[in-house]
Design an enzyme around this catalytic site. Structure first.
Site, PDB file in Angstrom:
ATOM      1  N   SER A  11       0.831  -1.210   0.000  1.00 18.26           N
ATOM      2  CA  SER A  11       0.000   0.000   0.000  1.00 18.26           C
ATOM      3  C   SER A  11       0.861   1.254   0.000  1.00 18.26           C
ATOM      4  CB  SER A  11      -0.929   0.012   1.215  1.00 18.26           C
ATOM      5  OG  SER A  11      -1.814  -1.063   1.159  1.00 18.26           O
ATOM      6  N   TYR A  12       1.932   1.235   0.785  1.00 20.67           N
ATOM      7  CA  TYR A  12       2.845   2.379   0.877  1.00 20.67           C
ATOM      8  C   TYR A  12       3.509   2.653  -0.473  1.00 20.67           C
ATOM      9  CZ  TYR A  12       6.967   5.067   2.299  1.00 20.67           C
ATOM     10  OH  TYR A  12       7.945   6.010   2.403  1.00 20.67           O
ATOM     11  N   THR A  13       4.088   1.619  -1.076  1.00 17.96           N
ATOM     12  CA  THR A  13       4.794   1.837  -2.335  1.00 17.96           C
ATOM     13  C   THR A  13       3.835   2.166  -3.471  1.00 17.96           C
ATOM     14  OG1 THR A  13       4.887  -0.553  -2.713  1.00 17.96           O
ATOM     15  CG2 THR A  13       6.820   0.470  -1.738  1.00 17.96           C
TER      16      THR A  13
END
Length: 115
Positions: A11-13
């Site tokens: 989700s972050y990347t």
């Protein structure tokens, strides 16, 4: 940083990569109106949030700094200087760019993939 990844961080990347693409698209869309759109992508920055919420200690920062090409952790002022540059007349022909403010971390990813 969108170039960095590890298990459990999809989700972050994904969000980081989406911001980069959005900025490039917005640069093309708003360029005719002389509106510049760029992304500042900080690396390791010594902030109270990193120390308090991230749980990083001075020892952690020292170990990270040892493998960064510039051999130090960034400061909020480093990021501010990059933003000031992009907002200045000196960057009047810069748009759709991603400016890594990471002490060379992104450049070294292929050399040190375990950081």
């Amino acid at each position: 940083m969108a170039e960095w990844t590890q298990s459990g961080c999809s989700s972050y990347t994904m969000a980081k990569a989406a911001i980069q693409k959005l900025a490039k698209t917005a640069a093309v869309e708003f360029g005719p109106s002389q509106i510049r759109v760029n992304v500042v992508q900080p690396g390791w920055i010594d902030t109270p949030g990193e120390r308090e919420k991230g749980g990083f200690t001075q020892t952690d920062f020292d170990q990270i700094a040892d493998v960064l090409p510039l051999r130090r952790i960034g400061t909020p002022a480093d990021v501010g200087d990059a933003v000031a540059f992009l907002c200045s007349e000196a960057a009047k022909y810069v748009t759709g760019s991603v400016l890594n403010v990471d002490g060379g971390y992104t450049a070294s990813l292929s050399l040190k993939p375990n950081l």
